[in-house]
Scaffold this active site. Structure first.
Site, PDB file in Angstrom:
ATOM      1  N   LEU A 152     -20.455  13.239  64.905  1.00 48.09           N
ATOM      2  CA  LEU A 152     -20.301  13.807  66.337  1.00 48.09           C
ATOM      3  C   LEU A 152     -19.020  13.067  66.924  1.00 48.09           C
ATOM      4  O   LEU A 152     -19.358  11.901  66.791  1.00 48.09           O
ATOM      5  CB  LEU A 152     -21.386  13.971  67.093  1.00 48.09           C
ATOM      6  CG  LEU A 152     -22.785  14.731  66.630  1.00 48.09           C
ATOM      7  CD1 LEU A 152     -23.998  14.770  67.588  1.00 48.09           C
ATOM      8  CD2 LEU A 152     -22.104  16.020  66.576  1.00 48.09           C
ATOM      9  N   ASP A 153     -18.334  13.824  67.699  1.00 47.33           N
ATOM     10  CA  ASP A 153     -17.124  13.227  68.306  1.00 47.33           C
ATOM     11  C   ASP A 153     -17.917  12.005  69.312  1.00 47.33           C
ATOM     12  O   ASP A 153     -18.960  12.281  69.928  1.00 47.33           O
ATOM     13  CB  ASP A 153     -16.324  14.143  69.125  1.00 47.33           C
ATOM     14  CG  ASP A 153     -15.493  14.839  68.056  1.00 47.33           C
ATOM     15  OD1 ASP A 153     -15.265  14.530  67.049  1.00 47.33           O
ATOM     16  OD2 ASP A 153     -15.179  16.130  68.525  1.00 47.33           O
ATOM     17  N   TYR A 154     -16.928  11.065  69.865  1.00 49.57           N
ATOM     18  CA  TYR A 154     -17.258  10.061  70.742  1.00 49.57           C
ATOM     19  C   TYR A 154     -17.803  10.835  72.171  1.00 49.57           C
ATOM     20  O   TYR A 154     -18.868  10.301  72.731  1.00 49.57           O
ATOM     21  CB  TYR A 154     -16.105   9.598  71.329  1.00 49.57           C
ATOM     22  CG  TYR A 154     -16.444   8.381  72.177  1.00 49.57           C
ATOM     23  CD1 TYR A 154     -16.688   7.209  71.728  1.00 49.57           C
ATOM     24  CD2 TYR A 154     -15.722   8.560  73.493  1.00 49.57           C
ATOM     25  CE1 TYR A 154     -16.962   6.259  72.632  1.00 49.57           C
ATOM     26  CE2 TYR A 154     -15.774   7.276  74.606  1.00 49.57           C
ATOM     27  CZ  TYR A 154     -16.422   6.273  74.053  1.00 49.57           C
ATOM     28  OH  TYR A 154     -16.598   5.126  75.009  1.00 49.57           O
ATOM     29  N   LYS A 192     -14.343  22.204  68.442  1.00 45.94           N
ATOM     30  CA  LYS A 192     -13.010  22.179  69.612  1.00 45.94           C
ATOM     31  C   LYS A 192     -11.841  22.892  69.256  1.00 45.94           C
ATOM     32  O   LYS A 192     -11.263  23.635  69.609  1.00 45.94           O
ATOM     33  CB  LYS A 192     -12.897  20.575  69.825  1.00 45.94           C
ATOM     34  CG  LYS A 192     -13.967  19.848  70.464  1.00 45.94           C
ATOM     35  CD  LYS A 192     -13.516  18.474  70.896  1.00 45.94           C
ATOM     36  CE  LYS A 192     -14.692  17.736  71.512  1.00 45.94           C
ATOM     37  NZ  LYS A 192     -14.580  16.327  71.181  1.00 45.94           N
TER      38      LYS A 192
END
Ligand code: URA
Length: 248
Positions: A103-105, A193
Site C-alpha cells: 500500500l502506498d505511503y 491512483k
C-alpha cells in the site's frame, strides 16, 4: 519425538490446551491420517496438519494490519521513514514477516503480513483472483461515464486494466469531491491512483477496505491481529478464483 500438542503450540497455531481440543474435534492429521490420541508423538519428518493446513515448527504466521497513512509497506526504508514493521508487536518480531504486496505511503487500510513466501506469491501473483476493494476520495465530481470507463478498463503505463467493480458512494458538491468504491483483482503499481489519473481525476485519499475475505472494520488504525486458520484457507481458495474478466 515430541507430543503432538507441543508441535502445534510451537507453530503458533494454538495453545497446547486448544491443540488438545482440535485433536479431540478430529481436526488434526499426522501424515494425512486423523489422530485422536492426545498422547500421539511426532518426529521431525512427520507432517502435522490442522484443518488440512500444514503446521511446521518454522511456523508460518499470517497477520492483518490496519495500516495507517505515513508508513512504507516494506521491511526497511533507505530514507529512514517509518515502515509497517514498526507496527509489528514484539511477540511477532521473531517471525520475520513481510508485507503481502504494497500500500502506498499515503494509503491506509487492510495490509496482510506473513513470513510464508509461497502464500504471498499466491496472493499477489499474476493469476491471483483475490479481490481488493478500495474507497477513493477524488477531486471533482465523477459521472457515470467515468465510472463505466473505470469498470471496463483504462490504459495505464501502456497496459489495459482488467474490468473492475465500480460504484459511486457519494458526492460532496460543497468541496467538489466524490467518493468512489472500486474493486480490482490486479495489483499494478499505484493502480488505483493511475486508473483515476487515466480518466482525469486526482486521488486525494485512498483506503483499502477489503483484501479477499479480510476486512478491518473492527480494528483501530495501527492494530494488528493474527488471521485465523480459516481466514488463511479462504484466502488461498479466493486466490484460485478467476480474476474479474472482460465480458466477451
Ligand atoms: N492503488 C494505489 O494507487 N495505491 C495503493 O496504495 C493501492 C492501490
Amino acid at each position: 519425538m515430541e507430543r503432538i500438542q507441543k508441535r502445534i503450540a510451537a507453530s503458533g497455531v494454538a495453545s497446547r490446551r486448544k491443540a488438545e481440543e482440535l485433536i479431540l474435534e478430529g481436526r488434526v492429521k499426522v501424515n494425512g491420517i486423523v489422530i485422536s490420541n492426545l498422547g500421539t508423538k511426532v518426529g521431525p519428518k512427520d507432517e502435522v496438519t490442522v484443518d488440512d493446513i500444514v503446521v511446521s515448527k518454522l511456523s508460518s504466521l499470517y497477520l492483518v494490519l490496519n495500516k495507517p497513512r505515513g508508513y512504507i509497506s516494506s521491511v526497511s526504508d533507505e530514507f529512514d521513514r517509518k515502515t509497517v514493521m514498526d507496527l509489528v508487536p514484539k511477540e511477532f518480531k521473531d517471525f520475520h514477516v513481510f508485507p503481502v504486496g504494497r500500500l502506498d505511503y499515503d494509503t491506509k487500510g487492510v495490509l496482510i503480513l506473513t513470513n510464508d513466501g509461497d502464500f504471498m506469491n499466491q496472493m499477489v501473483g499474476p493469476k491471483s483472483g483475490v479481490q481488493k476493494e478500495y474507497l477513493v476520495r477524488v477531486k471533482g465530481i465523477v459521472n457515470s461515464s467515468v465510472l463505466n470507463r473505470l469498470e471496463n478498463g483504462v490504459m495505464i503505463n501502456g497496459k489495459m486494466t482488467l474490468p473492475a467493480i465500480v460504484s459511486l458512494e457519494s458526492i460532496d458538491r460543497e468541496n467538489s469531491s466524490s467518493l468512489v468504491r472500486i474493486t480490482i483483482t490486479q495489483g499494478m503499481n499505484h493502480q488505483v491512483k493511475e486508473m483515476f489519473k487515466a480518466v482525469g481525476y486526482e486521488v486525494k485519499r485512498l483506503t483499502r477496505v477489503r483484501f479477499g475475505n479480510i476486512k478491518i472494520d473492527d480494528m483501530s488504525e495501527g492494530e494488528i491481529r493474527r488471521l485465523t486458520i480459516h481466514e488463511v484457507k479462504t484466502l488461498l481458495e479466493l486466490a484460485k478464483q478467476p480474476k474479474l474478466l472482460r465480458k466477451k
